[in-house]
Motif scaffolding. Structure first.
Motif, PDB file in Angstrom:
ATOM      1  N   ALA A   2       0.849  -1.184   0.000  1.00 44.76           N
ATOM      2  CA  ALA A   2       0.000   0.000   0.000  1.00 44.76           C
ATOM      3  C   ALA A   2       0.885   1.234   0.000  1.00 44.76           C
ATOM      4  CB  ALA A   2      -0.905   0.017   1.230  1.00 44.76           C
ATOM      5  N   GLY A   3       0.385   2.256  -0.617  1.00 51.43           N
ATOM      6  CA  GLY A   3       1.147   3.488  -0.584  1.00 51.43           C
ATOM      7  C   GLY A   3       0.664   4.506  -1.579  1.00 51.43           C
ATOM      8  N   LEU A  63      -4.141  -7.358  -8.117  1.00 47.86           N
ATOM      9  CA  LEU A  63      -5.466  -6.908  -7.720  1.00 47.86           C
ATOM     10  C   LEU A  63      -5.240  -5.726  -6.793  1.00 47.86           C
ATOM     11  CD1 LEU A  63      -8.549  -7.413  -7.615  1.00 47.86           C
ATOM     12  CD2 LEU A  63      -8.108  -8.909  -5.655  1.00 47.86           C
ATOM     13  N   CYS A  64      -5.902  -4.623  -7.068  1.00 48.92           N
ATOM     14  CA  CYS A  64      -5.677  -3.451  -6.223  1.00 48.92           C
ATOM     15  C   CYS A  64      -6.948  -2.630  -6.082  1.00 48.92           C
ATOM     16  CB  CYS A  64      -4.541  -2.588  -6.760  1.00 48.92           C
ATOM     17  SG  CYS A  64      -4.970  -1.512  -8.110  1.00 48.92           S
ATOM     18  N   VAL A  65      -6.928  -1.799  -5.065  1.00 49.17           N
ATOM     19  CA  VAL A  65      -7.922  -0.748  -4.890  1.00 49.17           C
ATOM     20  C   VAL A  65      -7.178   0.558  -5.069  1.00 49.17           C
ATOM     21  CG1 VAL A  65      -9.539   0.383  -3.321  1.00 49.17           C
ATOM     22  CG2 VAL A  65      -9.352  -2.118  -3.332  1.00 49.17           C
ATOM     23  N   LYS A  66      -7.675   1.383  -5.978  1.00 49.80           N
ATOM     24  CA  LYS A  66      -7.080   2.694  -6.222  1.00 49.80           C
ATOM     25  C   LYS A  66      -8.035   3.755  -5.684  1.00 49.80           C
ATOM     26  CE  LYS A  66      -4.488   3.438  -9.743  1.00 49.80           C
ATOM     27  NZ  LYS A  66      -3.136   3.207 -10.234  1.00 49.80           N
ATOM     28  N   GLN A  67      -7.471   4.754  -5.043  1.00 50.89           N
ATOM     29  CA  GLN A  67      -8.239   5.871  -4.500  1.00 50.89           C
ATOM     30  C   GLN A  67      -7.557   7.153  -4.929  1.00 50.89           C
ATOM     31  OE1 GLN A  67     -11.094   6.031  -2.211  1.00 50.89           O
ATOM     32  NE2 GLN A  67     -10.976   8.160  -2.824  1.00 50.89           N
ATOM     33  N   ILE A  68      -8.288   7.985  -5.657  1.00 49.45           N
ATOM     34  CA  ILE A  68      -7.736   9.263  -6.094  1.00 49.45           C
ATOM     35  C   ILE A  68      -8.317  10.361  -5.225  1.00 49.45           C
ATOM     36  CG2 ILE A  68      -7.597  10.910  -7.997  1.00 49.45           C
ATOM     37  CD1 ILE A  68      -7.430   8.563  -9.856  1.00 49.45           C
ATOM     38  N   SER A  69      -7.430  11.063  -4.530  1.00 49.91           N
ATOM     39  CA  SER A  69      -7.885  12.156  -3.678  1.00 49.91           C
ATOM     40  C   SER A  69      -7.748  13.497  -4.386  1.00 49.91           C
ATOM     41  CB  SER A  69      -7.126  12.158  -2.348  1.00 49.91           C
ATOM     42  OG  SER A  69      -5.736  12.237  -2.571  1.00 49.91           O
ATOM     43  N   THR A  76      -2.790   9.832  -5.754  1.00 48.94           N
ATOM     44  CA  THR A  76      -3.357   8.496  -5.879  1.00 48.94           C
ATOM     45  C   THR A  76      -2.775   7.583  -4.819  1.00 48.94           C
ATOM     46  OG1 THR A  76      -3.621   8.759  -8.262  1.00 48.94           O
ATOM     47  CG2 THR A  76      -3.666   6.508  -7.421  1.00 48.94           C
ATOM     48  N   HIS A  77      -3.656   6.878  -4.101  1.00 49.43           N
ATOM     49  CA  HIS A  77      -3.249   5.881  -3.119  1.00 49.43           C
ATOM     50  C   HIS A  77      -3.658   4.524  -3.666  1.00 49.43           C
ATOM     51  CE1 HIS A  77      -3.391   3.485   0.595  1.00 49.43           C
ATOM     52  NE2 HIS A  77      -2.428   4.284   0.992  1.00 49.43           N
TER      53      HIS A  77
END
Length: 179
Positions: A2-3, A63-69, A76-77
């Protein structure tokens, strides 16, 4: 893993010219160009700017979850794991109730420039772009400068927004493939 992802894109590039710039700056190509395929899923509940991605790069399957703030270079996390099988992971996700909102393909040629990861990405319907990913923001800018790319020519918007710059709503395309 994660990062935060530190990355920026130079849009509308000439892939051959950009490859020469990378090599001339001391970069090395990492394998042959390859087809990358992915399924994109909404999270449950669906949250704007957050999605699940199952991707087969031809070298590994993640497999990932991407979160754009934000659209900033560090906006992007990503939380990512490696999986053994693209098809089995897709089946597992379907069994949990997740159904893909889209299938997408692109061609990617990977390079290393020092510790920085550079990707020449070719997607259907839009011009190619260069993605520069590094361990921190200053390294992104240094890699771009080493290639002679002005900072004001870079963007950190995601691929969906890149498509939008060309008048294409990527979210409305359920199956994005090369012909």
């Amino acid at each position: 893993m994660a990062g935060i992802e530190y990355e920026a894109k130079a849009l509308d590039i000439d892939p051959a010219k950009t490859a020469r710039l990378i090599i001339d700056a001391g970069g090395t190509q990492q394998g042959e160009p390859r087809l990358t395929r992915r399924y994109v899923y909404n999270t449950i509940p669906a949250v704007p700017g957050r999605w699940v991605r199952l991707r087969d790069t031809g070298a590994d399957i993640t497999l990932c979850v991407k979160q754009i703030s934000t659209d900033a270079v560090d906006g992007t996390h990503e939380t990512e794991v490696t999986v053994d099988s693209f098809e089995e992971a897709a089946t597992l996700l379907r069994l949990t109730g997740l159904t893909p909102r889209s299938y997408q393909e692109n061609r990617r040629t990977s390079y290393l420039l020092g510790a920085d990861r550079l990707e020449i990405d070719e997607w259907p319907l839009i011009p190619p772009y260069l993605e520069i990913e590094a361990d921190d923001e200053p390294q992104v800018w240094e890699a771009a400068a080493a290639l002679g790319i002005d900072r004001d020519r870079l963007t950190s918007v995601n691929t969906t927004k890149v498509y939008g710059l060309y008048g294409i709503d990527l979210d409305s395309i359920a199956d994005l493939r090369f012909e």
